[in-house]
Design an enzyme around this catalytic site. Sequence first.
Site, PDB file in Angstrom:
ATOM      1  N   ASN A  28      52.631  37.193  27.772  1.00 21.40           N
ATOM      2  CA  ASN A  28      53.383  37.576  29.271  1.00 21.40           C
ATOM      3  C   ASN A  28      52.077  37.016  29.757  1.00 21.40           C
ATOM      4  OD1 ASN A  28      53.109  40.394  30.939  1.00 21.40           O
ATOM      5  ND2 ASN A  28      54.876  39.009  30.099  1.00 21.40           N
ATOM      6  N   ASP A  31      49.257  34.365  36.914  1.00 27.01           N
ATOM      7  CA  ASP A  31      48.881  33.564  37.372  1.00 27.01           C
ATOM      8  C   ASP A  31      47.291  33.407  37.348  1.00 27.01           C
ATOM      9  OD1 ASP A  31      51.221  32.436  38.672  1.00 27.01           O
ATOM     10  OD2 ASP A  31      50.330  33.446  41.060  1.00 27.01           O
ATOM     11  N   HIS A  33      46.439  33.648  33.930  1.00 29.27           N
ATOM     12  CA  HIS A  33      45.585  32.932  33.137  1.00 29.27           C
ATOM     13  C   HIS A  33      46.202  31.569  32.724  1.00 29.27           C
ATOM     14  CE1 HIS A  33      47.994  36.761  30.499  1.00 29.27           C
ATOM     15  NE2 HIS A  33      46.771  36.689  30.460  1.00 29.27           N
ATOM     16  N   GLN A  57      43.427  45.576  18.667  1.00 33.19           N
ATOM     17  CA  GLN A  57      42.969  46.232  19.519  1.00 33.19           C
ATOM     18  C   GLN A  57      43.650  47.176  19.861  1.00 33.19           C
ATOM     19  OE1 GLN A  57      42.617  42.435  21.260  1.00 33.19           O
ATOM     20  NE2 GLN A  57      42.975  43.034  23.230  1.00 33.19           N
ATOM     21  N   GLY A 148      37.821  35.962  31.481  1.00 31.39           N
ATOM     22  CA  GLY A 148      38.403  36.511  32.793  1.00 31.39           C
ATOM     23  C   GLY A 148      37.054  37.671  33.028  1.00 31.39           C
ATOM     24  N   LYS A 149      37.390  37.983  34.440  1.00 33.92           N
ATOM     25  CA  LYS A 149      36.313  38.973  34.874  1.00 33.92           C
ATOM     26  C   LYS A 149      37.616  39.873  35.061  1.00 33.92           C
ATOM     27  CE  LYS A 149      31.963  36.537  37.520  1.00 33.92           C
ATOM     28  NZ  LYS A 149      32.136  36.224  38.853  1.00 33.92           N
ATOM     29  N   SER A 187      48.980  42.163  32.763  1.00 40.70           N
ATOM     30  CA  SER A 187      50.487  42.142  32.400  1.00 40.70           C
ATOM     31  C   SER A 187      51.206  43.160  32.039  1.00 40.70           C
ATOM     32  CB  SER A 187      50.304  41.401  30.677  1.00 40.70           C
ATOM     33  OG  SER A 187      50.086  40.219  31.123  1.00 40.70           O
ATOM     34  N   ARG A 188      50.361  44.311  32.590  1.00 36.05           N
ATOM     35  CA  ARG A 188      50.843  45.852  32.380  1.00 36.05           C
ATOM     36  C   ARG A 188      50.470  46.300  33.412  1.00 36.05           C
ATOM     37  NH1 ARG A 188      46.282  46.387  27.761  1.00 36.05           N
ATOM     38  NH2 ARG A 188      47.850  46.647  26.587  1.00 36.05           N
TER      39      ARG A 188
HETATM   40  O1  PAF Z   1      42.145  39.845  27.017  1.00 43.54           O
HETATM   41  C1  PAF Z   1      42.935  39.176  25.799  1.00 43.54           C
HETATM   42  O2  PAF Z   1      44.360  39.183  26.013  1.00 43.54           O
HETATM   43  C2  PAF Z   1      42.425  40.273  24.851  1.00 43.54           C
HETATM   44  O3  PAF Z   1      42.174  40.486  24.678  1.00 43.54           O
HETATM   45  C3  PAF Z   1      42.513  38.657  24.062  1.00 43.54           C
HETATM   46  C4  PAF Z   1      41.066  38.428  25.045  1.00 43.54           C
HETATM   47  C5  PAF Z   1      43.333  37.636  23.788  1.00 43.54           C
HETATM   48  C6  PAF Z   1      41.813  39.507  22.326  1.00 43.54           C
HETATM   49  O4  PAF Z   1      43.358  39.502  21.552  1.00 43.54           O
END
Ligand code: PAF
Length: 284
Positions: A28, A31, A33, A57, A148-149, A187-188
Amino acid sequence: MKIVHTIADLRAQLSPFQRPAFVATMGNLHDGHIALVNQARPLGDATVVSIFVNRLQFAPHEDFDTYPRTWEADCDRLQAAGCDVLFAPRETDLYPEPQTYKMHPPAELADILEGHFRPGFFIGVSTVVMKLFSCVFAGKSGGIALFGKKDYQQLMIVRRMVQQFALPIEIVAGETLRAADGLALSSRNGYLTTQERAEAVQLSKALKALGEAVRSAGVANSAKREKLETEAMQALAARGWQPDYLSVRRRADLLPPSSAAPEPLVVLGAAKLGTTRLIDNLEL
Ligand code: PAF
């Protein structure tokens, strides 16, 4: 761009390269990413991106099943951004058997802030990141991984993991990208209604105001700082949010600031707006 799904195919694709630059994602792509991919491209001899929504996770009540999956659009964006290899393992490729060996990051770093409200979250993150690192970097002389920070605590936990295990991987941080109104890209954000989207920027505004208030009150005054943090959460709650935390911490270890001596600080926050949980942070 080569698209591979299995670990063996990924390693075969990467065999001519010695120093890949790697961006791990759950897809998903926005910009933020793509900025990481752009940052990665000149750093390594091949640019690798993974897309994997990591079940480990997510808590059972969280949004694993509904997490946005936008495969075609993600591929188009990565192709246009000059990604060389897209690693998109299926669950059976990355976890062919239950992943019973896990990474347990130290509680003092992983059970606070996000980890306090999402127990086990950083075990899931660290485990998949370690595994992805093994898929991408095994047999290489070194490599670069970009985070990313926006996910500040995640970045710090991955950095420490790499340092403590002496992995030959350089961790590079990417700045948080923001929409024109200041909302951190995530993304959320796609879950927000139009009304919520207009309100969402209030989280970063609250963090900024809290940082300024704490700085002028003096960070060493912990009672005053905690009062300001509580008031900042109450102000968001009065606007209809459900804040988990808004907190000023030391950048070095994410502990509360302890002395009046100037030390780099970051203000971090997480709050739910409707059913969407947003996180953000600002380095002071
Ligand atoms: O930040 C994320 O999108 C996730 O936590 C990661 C680092 C891809 C691990 O699943």
